[in-house]
Design an enzyme around this catalytic site. Structure first.
Site, mmCIF file in Angstrom:
data_model
loop_
_atom_site.group_PDB
_atom_site.id
_atom_site.type_symbol
_atom_site.label_atom_id
_atom_site.label_comp_id
_atom_site.label_asym_id
_atom_site.label_seq_id
_atom_site.Cartn_x
_atom_site.Cartn_y
_atom_site.Cartn_z
ATOM 1 N N HIS A 1 26.525 21.415 -3.612
ATOM 2 C CA HIS A 1 25.129 21.012 -3.388
ATOM 3 C C HIS A 1 25.152 19.598 -2.819
ATOM 4 O O HIS A 1 25.141 18.618 -3.569
ATOM 5 C CB HIS A 1 24.339 21.053 -4.697
ATOM 6 C CG HIS A 1 24.229 22.426 -5.281
ATOM 7 N ND1 HIS A 1 23.057 23.157 -5.268
ATOM 8 C CD2 HIS A 1 25.158 23.228 -5.873
ATOM 9 C CE1 HIS A 1 23.262 24.345 -5.832
ATOM 10 N NE2 HIS A 1 24.537 24.399 -6.214
ATOM 11 N N HIS B 1 23.159 32.285 -6.546
ATOM 12 C CA HIS B 1 23.524 31.806 -7.878
ATOM 13 C C HIS B 1 23.188 32.948 -8.838
ATOM 14 O O HIS B 1 22.008 33.221 -9.084
ATOM 15 C CB HIS B 1 22.699 30.581 -8.255
ATOM 16 C CG HIS B 1 23.161 29.308 -7.629
ATOM 17 N ND1 HIS B 1 23.117 29.072 -6.284
ATOM 18 C CD2 HIS B 1 23.697 28.184 -8.191
ATOM 19 C CE1 HIS B 1 23.593 27.877 -6.036
ATOM 20 N NE2 HIS B 1 23.959 27.305 -7.173
ATOM 21 N N ASP C 1 30.817 22.878 -6.737
ATOM 22 C CA ASP C 1 29.417 22.962 -7.132
ATOM 23 C C ASP C 1 28.765 21.588 -7.001
ATOM 24 O O ASP C 1 27.837 21.399 -6.241
ATOM 25 C CB ASP C 1 29.269 23.508 -8.555
ATOM 26 C CG ASP C 1 27.876 24.025 -8.847
ATOM 27 O OD1 ASP C 1 27.135 24.280 -7.884
ATOM 28 O OD2 ASP C 1 27.530 24.189 -10.027
ATOM 29 N N TRP D 1 24.296 16.797 -12.831
ATOM 30 C CA TRP D 1 24.908 17.851 -13.642
ATOM 31 C C TRP D 1 26.383 17.597 -13.918
ATOM 32 O O TRP D 1 26.954 18.128 -14.853
ATOM 33 C CB TRP D 1 24.738 19.211 -12.958
ATOM 34 C CG TRP D 1 23.315 19.625 -12.897
ATOM 35 C CD1 TRP D 1 22.617 20.271 -13.881
ATOM 36 C CD2 TRP D 1 22.395 19.409 -11.829
ATOM 37 N NE1 TRP D 1 21.314 20.462 -13.476
ATOM 38 C CE2 TRP D 1 21.160 19.944 -12.227
ATOM 39 C CE3 TRP D 1 22.490 18.800 -10.567
ATOM 40 C CZ2 TRP D 1 20.021 19.900 -11.410
ATOM 41 C CZ3 TRP D 1 21.365 18.763 -9.762
ATOM 42 C CH2 TRP D 1 20.153 19.309 -10.186
HETATM 43 FE FE FE2 Z 1 25.549 25.870 -7.579
#
Ligand code: FE2
Length: 429
Positions: free
Chosen positions: A60, A211, A310, A316
């Site tokens: 991302h 996802h 990711d 995150w």
């Molecule tokens: Fe992802």
């Protein structure tokens, strides 16, 4: 024929003995032992491993390099990450997205990554993340292949505007249709979203990367819906199921039945072991689940698996460097793939497996006639590359040297009674 660059003494992954590789302009023009050619530039690699570049199949970039903004994720959970991102994305501008994305792509390229698939959140009316990444795709195309996924972070039916935003994103030029069925408000909405994703992909002639089931809930079963849609539509290898962490929580009876459908579907899988080992299993006490999909079993059943980061330094996951050898190393551990063939498979998951996921196999690989995209590693085998987290000494993109990195050197002090000769260090992080 003259070459612009001649690599002598290269070790290829699937070939016994050393070869020379000749590059003319942007193409590989010859591969054979002891080539009799003249070149503008000639390197003697001394048996070092030459590989096709690493492929980052799931990242991302719109949130990359924002860790700590506006605050750090103290609990380390997915949900605190979503809260922080909700605040941070209010400050998104085209310049902000583009600057961070290019910085991350340069960092990835320095680790030998020349193909990247990035998701872009299309839940905001402005579509700033998507528009920014589409501009970046154009800006970097001479040295990096970037695919952009239109990803409805809040669900295709999470808000009434999202379906139209997805279609607008495809009209603007997104390469891939994304989705997040397990985050739709009902099971029925999740199924409907997967069916819609397939319909849009066929109508706009795009790839699919969803996802899917990124949750510990063993009842999250949208992977079976993806398999069914793939079989019925015939889209097969143009479809990727990302994360699928719930597959690690399914009971074996169901998992075995599902595996049969997956083999018929021919879809790709992308696992993200660095982040999912930290995000999943958070509500478990002990035993605590690993939170990674069944990578080893998918590989054993002949399905294509690739690995991604990711996240790189975002709400995150505050770690991550772009080095896919770190991802492969984590997969070896978390997926218990420590046999020699299994370690080599993990290397393949960040190279050729990623190329299959991105559907770029026509141009990918070290073969005469293909674009000269390749990397030189400070290692002699995929095993040694993962073992040492080897330095990527040179990255060649479209026939041009893009980045060179000098491996670190360790010198022992005299009083240790050791040789004064420098020793190449076995690891760089
Ligand atoms: Fe992802």
């Amino acid at each position: 024929m003259d070459a612009t660059l001649l690599l002598r003494g290269a070790q290829l992954i699937d070939r016994e003995g050393l070869v020379d590789i000749a590059i003319a302009d942007d193409r590989i023009v010859a591969i054979a032992p002891d080539l009799r050619m003249v070149a503008v530039t000639e390197w003697d690699l001394g048996g070092q491993l030459v590989s096709a570049p690493f492929v980052e199949s799931h990242i991302h970039l719109d949130s990359a390099l924002t860790a700590g903004e506006p605050r750090w994720n103290r609990s380390g959970t997915l949900f605190e990450g979503i809260e922080i991102w909700r605040d941070r994305k209010q400050q998104l501008t085209m310049a902000d997205v583009k600057n961070r994305a290019v910085q991350a792509l340069k960092q990835q390229a320095s680790y030998g990554v020349l193909y990247v698939r990035s998701h872009a959140d299309v839940s905001e009316r402005s579509l700033t993340a998507l528009k920014g990444l589409l501009e970046v795709r154009e800006a970097v195309k001479d040295w990096m292949t970037l695919q952009v996924v239109a990803f409805p972070q809040d669900g295709l039916y999470g808000s009434e505007k999202n379906e139209a935003l997805m279609e607008e994103a495809l009209k603007l030029g997104a390469d891939v249709v994304g989705g997040i069925p397990h985050y739709e408000m009902t099971r029925e909405d999740g199924v409907r979203s997967v069916e819609k994703i397939f319909e849009l992909a066929q109508r706009y002639d795009r790839l699919i990367d969803v996802h899917c089931d990124e949750i510990d809930d063993p009842q999250s079963r949208f992977l079976e819906v993806m398999a069914a849609c793939s079989i019925r539509s015939g889209m097969k290898h143009r479809v990727t199921a990302s994360h699928t962490t719930a597959f690690g929580s399914y009971d074996d009876a169901y998992a075995l039945k599902l595996m049969g459908f997956l083999k018929r579907s021919h879809i790709n899988f992308t696992a993200n072991p660095l982040i999912n080992i930290t995000l999943q299993g958070r509500t478990d006490t002990y035993p605590k689940r690993r939170g990674v999909t069944r990578v080893k079993e998918l590989w054993q059943n002949g399905l294509n698996v690739s690995l991604g980061h990711d996240c790189i330094q975002d709400p995150w996951y505050s770690l991550g460097t772009g080095n896919l050898l770190a991802v492969a190393e984590m997969a070896v551990h978390v997926c218990q793939m420590t046999g020699m063939e299994e370690i080599e498979a993990c290397f393949e998951m960040v190279t050729a497996g990623g190329a299959k996921t991105l559907n770029v196999t026509d141009e990918y690989g070290i073969e005469v006639g293909k674009p000269a995209n390749l990397i030189v590693l400070d290692a002699q085998s995929p095993y040694e590359a993962i073992l040492k987290r080897a330095t990527v000494k040179a990255v060649i993109s479209r026939g041009q040297v893009l980045v060179e990195t000098i491996p670190p050197v360790v010198r022992w002090a005299n009083q240790m009674g050791q040789s004064k000769e420098p020793v190449t260090r076995a690891e760089r992080s």
